[in-house]
Design a protein around this motif. Structure first.
Motif, PDB file in Angstrom:
ATOM      1  N   GLY A   1       0.762  -1.242   0.000  1.00  0.00           N
ATOM      2  CA  GLY A   1       0.000   0.000   0.000  1.00  0.00           C
ATOM      3  C   GLY A   1       0.792   1.290   0.000  1.00  0.00           C
ATOM      4  O   GLY A   1       0.336   2.289   0.569  1.00  0.00           O
ATOM      5  N   TYR A   2       1.953   1.305  -0.691  1.00  0.00           N
ATOM      6  CA  TYR A   2       2.769   2.522  -0.730  1.00  0.00           C
ATOM      7  C   TYR A   2       3.124   2.915  -2.157  1.00  0.00           C
ATOM      8  O   TYR A   2       3.397   2.064  -3.007  1.00  0.00           O
ATOM      9  CB  TYR A   2       4.069   2.328   0.083  1.00  0.00           C
ATOM     10  CG  TYR A   2       3.806   2.300   1.562  1.00  0.00           C
ATOM     11  CD1 TYR A   2       3.902   3.463   2.336  1.00  0.00           C
ATOM     12  CD2 TYR A   2       3.406   1.130   2.188  1.00  0.00           C
ATOM     13  CE1 TYR A   2       3.616   3.442   3.692  1.00  0.00           C
ATOM     14  CE2 TYR A   2       3.115   1.099   3.532  1.00  0.00           C
ATOM     15  CZ  TYR A   2       3.222   2.256   4.284  1.00  0.00           C
ATOM     16  OH  TYR A   2       2.919   2.237   5.621  1.00  0.00           O
ATOM     17  N   ASN A   3       3.078   4.228  -2.407  1.00  0.00           N
ATOM     18  CA  ASN A   3       3.651   4.784  -3.617  1.00  0.00           C
ATOM     19  C   ASN A   3       5.134   5.017  -3.357  1.00  0.00           C
ATOM     20  O   ASN A   3       5.500   5.682  -2.380  1.00  0.00           O
ATOM     21  CB  ASN A   3       2.984   6.121  -3.973  1.00  0.00           C
ATOM     22  CG  ASN A   3       1.785   5.941  -4.869  1.00  0.00           C
ATOM     23  OD1 ASN A   3       1.911   5.523  -6.009  1.00  0.00           O
ATOM     24  ND2 ASN A   3       0.602   6.240  -4.341  1.00  0.00           N
ATOM     25  N   MET A   4       5.992   4.492  -4.230  1.00  0.00           N
ATOM     26  CA  MET A   4       7.422   4.513  -3.974  1.00  0.00           C
ATOM     27  C   MET A   4       8.188   5.318  -5.026  1.00  0.00           C
ATOM     28  O   MET A   4       7.792   5.390  -6.188  1.00  0.00           O
ATOM     29  CB  MET A   4       7.985   3.081  -3.978  1.00  0.00           C
ATOM     30  CG  MET A   4       7.416   2.165  -2.929  1.00  0.00           C
ATOM     31  SD  MET A   4       7.819   2.685  -1.228  1.00  0.00           S
ATOM     32  CE  MET A   4       9.616   2.618  -1.260  1.00  0.00           C
TER      33      MET A   4
ATOM     34  N   VAL B   1      -2.594   8.483   2.331  1.00  0.00           N
ATOM     35  CA  VAL B   1      -1.953   9.777   2.555  1.00  0.00           C
ATOM     36  C   VAL B   1      -1.747  10.479   1.226  1.00  0.00           C
ATOM     37  O   VAL B   1      -2.000  11.691   1.093  1.00  0.00           O
ATOM     38  CB  VAL B   1      -0.609   9.601   3.300  1.00  0.00           C
ATOM     39  CG1 VAL B   1       0.102  10.943   3.459  1.00  0.00           C
ATOM     40  CG2 VAL B   1      -0.845   8.957   4.662  1.00  0.00           C
ATOM     41  N   CYS B   2      -1.310   9.728   0.233  1.00  0.00           N
ATOM     42  CA  CYS B   2      -1.139  10.296  -1.106  1.00  0.00           C
ATOM     43  C   CYS B   2      -2.453  10.885  -1.624  1.00  0.00           C
ATOM     44  O   CYS B   2      -2.484  12.001  -2.156  1.00  0.00           O
ATOM     45  CB  CYS B   2      -0.633   9.227  -2.082  1.00  0.00           C
ATOM     46  SG  CYS B   2       1.080   8.751  -1.871  1.00  0.00           S
ATOM     47  N   SER B   3      -3.523  10.130  -1.470  1.00  0.00           N
ATOM     48  CA  SER B   3      -4.833  10.590  -1.954  1.00  0.00           C
ATOM     49  C   SER B   3      -5.257  11.879  -1.269  1.00  0.00           C
ATOM     50  O   SER B   3      -5.800  12.789  -1.905  1.00  0.00           O
ATOM     51  CB  SER B   3      -5.893   9.503  -1.718  1.00  0.00           C
ATOM     52  OG  SER B   3      -5.592   8.342  -2.450  1.00  0.00           O
ATOM     53  N   LYS B   4      -4.987  11.977   0.014  1.00  0.00           N
ATOM     54  CA  LYS B   4      -5.421  13.152   0.776  1.00  0.00           C
ATOM     55  C   LYS B   4      -4.678  14.418   0.368  1.00  0.00           C
ATOM     56  O   LYS B   4      -5.270  15.503   0.323  1.00  0.00           O
ATOM     57  CB  LYS B   4      -5.228  12.897   2.266  1.00  0.00           C
ATOM     58  CG  LYS B   4      -5.706  14.049   3.154  1.00  0.00           C
ATOM     59  CD  LYS B   4      -5.600  13.701   4.631  1.00  0.00           C
ATOM     60  CE  LYS B   4      -6.047  14.880   5.494  1.00  0.00           C
ATOM     61  NZ  LYS B   4      -5.963  14.571   6.951  1.00  0.00           N
ATOM     62  N   ILE B   5      -3.381  14.292   0.051  1.00  0.00           N
ATOM     63  CA  ILE B   5      -2.592  15.502  -0.229  1.00  0.00           C
ATOM     64  C   ILE B   5      -2.261  15.668  -1.709  1.00  0.00           C
ATOM     65  O   ILE B   5      -1.521  16.575  -2.091  1.00  0.00           O
ATOM     66  CB  ILE B   5      -1.292  15.521   0.601  1.00  0.00           C
ATOM     67  CG1 ILE B   5      -0.370  14.374   0.214  1.00  0.00           C
ATOM     68  CG2 ILE B   5      -1.615  15.480   2.094  1.00  0.00           C
ATOM     69  CD1 ILE B   5       0.967  14.404   0.931  1.00  0.00           C
ATOM     70  N   GLY B   6      -2.796  14.794  -2.564  1.00  0.00           N
ATOM     71  CA  GLY B   6      -2.634  14.974  -3.999  1.00  0.00           C
ATOM     72  C   GLY B   6      -1.346  14.453  -4.593  1.00  0.00           C
ATOM     73  O   GLY B   6      -0.877  14.963  -5.629  1.00  0.00           O
TER      74      GLY B   6
ATOM     75  N   THR C   1       0.743  11.422  -6.493  1.00  0.00           N
ATOM     76  CA  THR C   1       0.570  10.246  -7.341  1.00  0.00           C
ATOM     77  C   THR C   1       1.947   9.750  -7.754  1.00  0.00           C
ATOM     78  O   THR C   1       2.966  10.372  -7.442  1.00  0.00           O
ATOM     79  CB  THR C   1      -0.236  10.580  -8.612  1.00  0.00           C
ATOM     80  OG1 THR C   1       0.570  11.417  -9.471  1.00  0.00           O
ATOM     81  CG2 THR C   1      -1.536  11.302  -8.278  1.00  0.00           C
ATOM     82  N   PHE C   2       1.964   8.648  -8.497  1.00  0.00           N
ATOM     83  CA  PHE C   2       3.250   8.127  -8.977  1.00  0.00           C
ATOM     84  C   PHE C   2       3.923   9.117  -9.921  1.00  0.00           C
ATOM     85  O   PHE C   2       5.129   9.042 -10.151  1.00  0.00           O
ATOM     86  CB  PHE C   2       3.046   6.769  -9.657  1.00  0.00           C
ATOM     87  CG  PHE C   2       2.362   6.851 -10.998  1.00  0.00           C
ATOM     88  CD1 PHE C   2       3.118   6.902 -12.166  1.00  0.00           C
ATOM     89  CD2 PHE C   2       0.979   6.875 -11.105  1.00  0.00           C
ATOM     90  CE1 PHE C   2       2.496   6.971 -13.407  1.00  0.00           C
ATOM     91  CE2 PHE C   2       0.354   6.951 -12.339  1.00  0.00           C
ATOM     92  CZ  PHE C   2       1.114   6.998 -13.498  1.00  0.00           C
ATOM     93  N   LEU C   3       3.153  10.073 -10.443  1.00  0.00           N
ATOM     94  CA  LEU C   3       3.709  11.060 -11.377  1.00  0.00           C
ATOM     95  C   LEU C   3       4.492  12.161 -10.670  1.00  0.00           C
ATOM     96  O   LEU C   3       5.432  12.719 -11.239  1.00  0.00           O
ATOM     97  CB  LEU C   3       2.591  11.686 -12.212  1.00  0.00           C
ATOM     98  CG  LEU C   3       1.864  10.762 -13.175  1.00  0.00           C
ATOM     99  CD1 LEU C   3       0.680  11.482 -13.812  1.00  0.00           C
ATOM    100  CD2 LEU C   3       2.823  10.253 -14.260  1.00  0.00           C
ATOM    101  N   ASN C   4       4.114  12.486  -9.436  1.00  0.00           N
ATOM    102  CA  ASN C   4       4.781  13.612  -8.759  1.00  0.00           C
ATOM    103  C   ASN C   4       5.398  13.265  -7.413  1.00  0.00           C
ATOM    104  O   ASN C   4       5.925  14.141  -6.724  1.00  0.00           O
ATOM    105  CB  ASN C   4       3.806  14.784  -8.579  1.00  0.00           C
ATOM    106  CG  ASN C   4       2.611  14.438  -7.691  1.00  0.00           C
ATOM    107  OD1 ASN C   4       2.522  13.339  -7.155  1.00  0.00           O
ATOM    108  ND2 ASN C   4       1.682  15.369  -7.553  1.00  0.00           N
TER     109      ASN C   4
END
Length: 380
Positions: free
Chosen positions: A177-180, A208-213, A215-218
């Motif tokens: 469950g982590y964006n790396m 956490v990623c979803s809440k603060i915007g 993504t794997f792009l940024n």
């Protein structure tokens, strides 16, 4: 760029802010912990199984709880129970899994022996499948569920021979469950007077990623911006109350050792690093031996300090204007440690501890950026 020395009191004062919480796995002698504290972090608990490293760590941070044993013997719940934290509450789970299997210098041995071998680590300890301790990090993280994961390893983990392992580790973190993202960072670009390249992994929990915007792009934007001008090693040593007895001991040791014939021809104060293996020294070193023996330059950051290279009997970094290795106090400046940081054991043990550390001022910049771009936004 000037270097500003600091003390353990400065570290304690910064940490008293308690801006974010940290648990550190494979904490070593406390390099990364010092960096988190400088950024205002509150170290709730560490894990380290090498007794000499724990002795150094607790000599500087006696109030930090320590789980002293092989990480394989612990569960994620053990860490939560010890800190009183609940699943998902921890801000940063930090870790520097032992990385010798990915170093470029171990390529020859690895090509002969393959992966998944029992290897010597520190203090005579042997570690089976040392390259897979990263997976133990993942196992603990899956239970603790920190908001952010930070992992450190050698540059070699990004090279072709290690790419399958690199991809495996990233996928393992993504599966829980982590964006790396990862980046090879030189400590010299972040206020450390040492050219020390390390691979830094940062992972942010999906919610956490979803809440603060993010993504794997940024997500790569979390990494701090390079400071710019690098610090000359000579400038970093200004005002240092050096240990002259130790300096003399190191010089005497070198004169009586096998290294002397390789060291003596290397001129003082070179504009660039000079290796004993350089062809210009072929008369005294026709085989080009001792490629790790390097005279540092006063005008550049210190070359990388390794866990073995600064021991008295090994090839390592030489002072720019003396025929000797660096003193412990000089190595502390090169690693951006506090001037009064306590290192236990004999000279070689202290040198090893420093060579295994994450440079505190590098970790401070990483932690500041994580706080500004992730934790502060999420917690608000």
């Amino acid at each position: 760029m000037t270097y500003t020395p600091y003390t353990l009191e400065d570290v304690r004062n910064a940490s008293a802010q308690k801006k974010f919480s940290v648990i550190s796995l494979f904490a070593g002698g406390g390099g990364s912990s010092t960096g988190y504290r400088l950024a205002g972090g509150d170290i709730r608990l560490i894990n380290e199984f090498v007794e000499a490293a724990v002795e150094t760590y607790t000599s500087n941070f006696p109030d930090t709880p320590v789980l002293v044993d092989d990480i394989k013997k612990y569960t994620g719940q053990d860490f939560l129970d010890k800190t009183g934290l609940k699943e998902g509450e921890l801000d940063i789970l930090d870790g520097s899994p032992p990385c010798s299997a990915y170093s470029v210098s171990s390529m020859v041995a690895r090509n002969k022996e393959g992966w998944n071998k029992t290897k010597n680590y520190s203090d005579g300890k042997k570690v089976e499948n040392i390259e897979d301790l990263f997976l133990e990090f993942v196992r603990i993280a899956e239970v603790i569920k920190p908001k952010v994961i930070v992992a450190e390893n050698v540059k070699g983990i990004t090279m072709d021979f290690a790419k399958p392992k690199l991809r495996q580790f990233i996928k393992e973190f993504e599966d829980i469950g982590y964006n790396m993202s990862y980046k090879v960072m030189s400590a010299a670009d972040y206020g450390v007077p040492q050219h020390r390249e390390r691979t830094i992994f940062i992972g942010v929990r999906d919610d956490v990623c979803s809440k603060i915007g993010l993504t794997f792009l940024n997500i790569h934007s979390i990494f701090p911006t390079e400071i710019g001008e690098r610090i000359r090693f000579e400038d970093a040593l200004q005002g240092l109350d050096n240990d002259e007895d130790e300096a003399m001991m190191l010089e005497d040791y070198l004169k009586d050792s096998w290294q002397w014939k390789f060291v003596e021809p290397i001129p003082f104060r070179p504009k660039k690093y000079l290796k004993a293996s350089n062809p210009m020294f072929k008369e005294t070193n026709p085989k080009g031996s001792c490629f790790n023996m390097i005279r540092c330059s006063p005008d550049l950051p210190c070359p990388t300090l390794t866990q073995t290279g600064q021991k008295k009997g090994m090839s390592g970094i030489l002072h720019y204007e003396a025929n000797r290795k660096l003193t412990i106090k000089e190595m502390k400046r090169a690693m951006s440690l506090p001037d009064d940081y306590v290192l236990t054991g004999d000279f070689d043990t202290q040198a090893e501890r420093i060579g295994r550390m994450v440079a505190p001022k590098l970790m401070k910049e990483i932690a500041n950026s994580i706080y500004d771009n992730v934790l502060e936004k999420h917690n608000d």
